[in-house]
Design an enzyme around this catalytic site. Structure first.
Site, mmCIF file in Angstrom:
data_model
loop_
_atom_site.group_PDB
_atom_site.id
_atom_site.type_symbol
_atom_site.label_atom_id
_atom_site.label_comp_id
_atom_site.label_asym_id
_atom_site.label_seq_id
_atom_site.Cartn_x
_atom_site.Cartn_y
_atom_site.Cartn_z
ATOM 1 N N GLU A 58 -48.048 16.332 -3.577
ATOM 2 C CA GLU A 58 -47.130 15.186 -3.638
ATOM 3 C C GLU A 58 -47.697 14.137 -4.584
ATOM 4 O O GLU A 58 -48.919 13.939 -4.653
ATOM 5 C CB GLU A 58 -46.945 14.570 -2.242
ATOM 6 C CG GLU A 58 -46.401 15.535 -1.198
ATOM 7 C CD GLU A 58 -45.014 16.071 -1.512
ATOM 8 O OE1 GLU A 58 -44.163 15.297 -1.972
ATOM 9 O OE2 GLU A 58 -44.796 17.289 -1.323
ATOM 10 N N ASP A 117 -45.627 22.720 1.367
ATOM 11 C CA ASP A 117 -46.813 22.032 1.897
ATOM 12 C C ASP A 117 -46.555 20.554 2.201
ATOM 13 O O ASP A 117 -47.398 19.890 2.797
ATOM 14 C CB ASP A 117 -47.973 22.174 0.901
ATOM 15 C CG ASP A 117 -48.399 23.626 0.750
ATOM 16 O OD1 ASP A 117 -48.560 24.298 1.783
ATOM 17 O OD2 ASP A 117 -48.542 24.104 -0.391
ATOM 18 N N GLY A 169 -44.262 25.454 -2.828
ATOM 19 C CA GLY A 169 -45.707 25.569 -2.673
ATOM 20 C C GLY A 169 -45.995 25.890 -1.219
ATOM 21 O O GLY A 169 -45.667 25.105 -0.331
ATOM 22 N N ASN A 194 -37.200 21.666 6.674
ATOM 23 C CA ASN A 194 -36.795 20.854 5.521
ATOM 24 C C ASN A 194 -35.660 21.594 4.809
ATOM 25 O O ASN A 194 -35.904 22.579 4.110
ATOM 26 C CB ASN A 194 -37.972 20.658 4.566
ATOM 27 C CG ASN A 194 -37.568 19.890 3.308
ATOM 28 O OD1 ASN A 194 -36.406 19.524 3.151
ATOM 29 N ND2 ASN A 194 -38.525 19.647 2.432
HETATM 30 N N1 LIG Z 1 -33.711 16.063 4.118
HETATM 31 C C1 LIG Z 1 -34.548 15.738 3.155
HETATM 32 N N2 LIG Z 1 -34.130 15.176 2.011
HETATM 33 C C2 LIG Z 1 -34.961 14.871 1.005
HETATM 34 N N3 LIG Z 1 -36.291 15.092 1.032
HETATM 35 C C3 LIG Z 1 -36.783 15.656 2.144
HETATM 36 C C4 LIG Z 1 -35.949 16.010 3.260
HETATM 37 N N4 LIG Z 1 -36.729 16.569 4.209
HETATM 38 C C5 LIG Z 1 -37.983 16.535 3.726
HETATM 39 N N5 LIG Z 1 -38.030 16.000 2.494
HETATM 40 C C6 LIG Z 1 -39.187 15.820 1.601
HETATM 41 O O1 LIG Z 1 -39.290 16.913 0.697
HETATM 42 C C7 LIG Z 1 -40.635 16.933 0.193
HETATM 43 C C8 LIG Z 1 -41.058 18.336 -0.215
HETATM 44 O O2 LIG Z 1 -40.990 19.146 0.878
HETATM 45 P P1 LIG Z 1 -41.620 20.601 0.999
HETATM 46 O O3 LIG Z 1 -43.046 20.575 0.703
HETATM 47 O O4 LIG Z 1 -41.169 21.088 2.300
HETATM 48 O O5 LIG Z 1 -40.873 21.462 -0.078
HETATM 49 P P2 LIG Z 1 -41.307 22.110 -1.446
HETATM 50 O O6 LIG Z 1 -40.158 22.861 -1.924
HETATM 51 O O7 LIG Z 1 -42.559 22.885 -1.379
HETATM 52 O O8 LIG Z 1 -41.479 20.849 -2.296
HETATM 53 P P3 LIG Z 1 -42.532 20.499 -3.393
HETATM 54 O O9 LIG Z 1 -42.619 21.660 -4.299
HETATM 55 O O10 LIG Z 1 -41.926 19.261 -3.988
HETATM 56 O O11 LIG Z 1 -43.800 20.213 -2.625
HETATM 57 C C9 LIG Z 1 -41.490 16.311 1.285
HETATM 58 O O12 LIG Z 1 -42.162 15.210 0.756
HETATM 59 C C10 LIG Z 1 -40.486 15.842 2.337
HETATM 60 O O13 LIG Z 1 -40.740 14.551 2.800
#
Ligand SMILES: Nc1ncnc2c1ncn2[C@@H]1O[C@H](COP(=O)(O)OP(=O)(O)OP(=O)(O)O)[C@@H](O)[C@H]1O
Length: 511
Positions: free
Chosen positions: A478, A188, A221, A129
């Protein structure tokens, strides 16, 4: 470390060095190394300390990534710790005169490096991601993780997610026989999507058992990695993943409105959901933002009234802790009794384990307690909780590096750990809870209702929230609609990789 070595454990290599298979480590004894180091040190004009040069090195088998004999050279690649929170790939290479002796020795080393339950040269689908955490997922993958997988001879197929929900689609269409693991370089959110993509398939049961889902911690997270890899360091997580054992994981089936999906980590209403989802603007703080969010809401004593129905397994805290300690004893006894790894046939090659060869493809399981749309099953007991401050249900122990909310959670115990805390507790008590969140003692507070449940239905009373605003519900970190939902645990439906299998990584915390 050198107990009971036999001549077949010792490999004499060039430069008068020996490589010995010890009890839990590879011992590299190299007299020449001292002289070479001295020469190198003198070249720089710095005199070495007398007798200070080490000629013996111990490389734990857990750190050995690969070994091979090629053209009369034995090469061993291993994870070299570079501080408490990272590792790099190190290499040991020597010439060997007797290839016929070296090859079986290397095989013995590999059997110790990859004991029963582990698998050599796993095939990975890696999902990155690019926006995970503070946007460093790709950099962390390239700089810290890729080399560890490559050194272990793993096969990787990398894909970047391009939009929200992309990982669901990828998992829905993935060739489950082409890979052993789906590794999410993310927070996560991506593992949540992958479990749900696999669950949507016509062969969901087989896909969820066949493919292990793991996290390379690159998000804000990273609870999955903390609990299963025991770290939020990407490079150390890579090592844990390479060496992890297949582990069944409970998944929680959630029905809400017309939707049905799975949660692997947590569901929250109230202070935790608000602290997680209501602090997006504080992303720069990293995982600290959750603690900050809790603190702010704790001091404002916000209430989140709900009606709650549960299918109870136990509300006996002492009994839950006793059962957890029993599981720890059983785990330790099983480890100490484990047969020497070299006698296990299933770890002696790179064959790709398929635990589902005999399993016919099956759809996802039917739910025992119905859905949010069905009349309430008679097994539920219902309570009105008008002063609730925190509703939190967990499937894993750690929710962030400094917050162990669910001290008795186990990967496949077939139960959810549920915490309810009133929003009317004194602020000082709330602060004490927060201060001790890292040592797993939240369960001990008399103000904390801690239960093991099999299913629950929760109906938030939105009209009663003091701010008159709609509240927040978080599932695996989420946001989901602020509407009633029902949850039921499905024992061992998912598959992950871990070191302990029956337990989460939980060092330093006494239950
Ligand atoms: N290229 C992208 N553009 C935008 N959103 C994306 C992309 N790839 C993945 N996502 C979304 O980003 C969200 C959060 O992803 P991730 O858990 O990997 O990161 P995080 O930094 O821990 O985020 P959070 O703290 O919001 O949970 C997921 O719901 C995923 O669907």
């Amino acid at each position: 470390m050198l107990n009971d070595t036999t001549s077949s454990d010792v490999l004499t290599v060039d430069r008068n060095a020996t490589l010995t298979l010890g009890t839990d480590a590879l011992i590299v004894l190299d007299e020449g190394l001292r002289d070479r180091r001295r020469a190198a040190t003198n070249c720089c004009g710095l005199l070495p300390g007398r007798g200070g040069s080490k000629t013996t090195r111990a490389i734990p088998f857990y750190h050995v990534l690969w070994a091979e004999v090629v053209d009369f050279n034995v090469t061993i690649r291993y994870a070299r710790l570079t501080g408490k929170k990272s590792c790099r790939v190190g290499t040991v290479s020597y010439g060997v005169a007797d290839k016929a002796h070296a090859e079986p020795w290397v095989e013995r080393l590999l059997r110790k490096a990859y004991p029963a339950g582990t698998q050599r040269r796993r095939r990975f689908k890696v999902l990155i991601n690019p926006f995970g955490g503070q946007g460093y997922a790709l950099k962390l993958w390239e700089e810290e993780v890729e080399a560890v997988f490559a050194a272990a001879g793993c096969v990787v197929d990398v894909e970047r997610t391009a939009y929200r929900g992309h990982a669901v689609e990828i998992a829905e269409k993935i060739d489950v026989d082409a890979y052993d693991v789906v590794a999410c370089a993310s927070g996560d959110g991506l593992p949540h999507e992958v479990f749900n993509g696999l669950a949507k398939r016509a062969d969901a049961g087989r896909a969820l058992r066949r493919l292990a889902v793991v996290q390379i911690p690159c998000g804000s997270g990273n609870a999955m990695s903390l609990n299963l890899n025991g770290t939020d360091s990407p490079s150390l997580a890579a090592l844990a993943i390479v060496k992890g054992e297949r582990t069944p994981l409970d998944l929680v089936a959630i029905t809400q409105g017309r939707e049905k999906y799975y949660s692997f980590l947590s569901q929250a209403i109230g202070i935790v959901a608000e602290s997680d989802l209501g602090t997006e603007s504080l992303r720069w703080m990293g995982s600290l933002r959750f603690t900050w969010g809790i603190l702010v809401r704790l001091l404002s004593k916000t209430l989140y009234p709900v009606e709650l129905s549960v299918v109870l397994d136990s509300d006996d805290k002492r009994g839950m802790k006793e059962a957890y300690r029993q599981a720890v004893s059983e785990h330790q006894a099983a480890k100490s009794k484990q047969l020497p790894s070299s006698t296990h046939a299933d770890s002696d090659s790179d064959h790709h384990e398929d635990p589902t060869d005999e399993t016919p493809p099956s759809p996802e399981p039917t739910l025992q307690y119905g859905t949010i749309a069905s009349p309430l099953h008679p097994a539920f007991q219902t309570h009105d909780l008008p002063t609730l401050g925190n509703f939190y249900v967990g499937n894993m122990c750690w929710m962030s590096p400094d917050a162990c909310f669910f001290a008795t959670a186990r990967p496949a115990d077939g139960k959810m750990d549920m915490i309810n805390i009133s929003g009317t507790i004194p602020r000082a008590t709330g602060l004490r809870m927060l201060a001790t969140a890292g040592d797993g003692t939240l369960i001990d507070f008399p103000e904390v209702s801690y239960r093991k449940v099999l299913a629950y239905r929760v109906t938030p009373r939105m009209h009663a929230t003091p701010s008159k605003s709609r509240g927040l519900i978080s599932v695996d970190g989420e946001r989901v609609p602020f509407e009633p939902f029902q949850a039921e645990v499905v024992r061992g439906l998912g598959t992950v990789l871990s070191r302990r299998v029956a337990l989460y990584e939980f060092d330093g915390v006494e239950v």
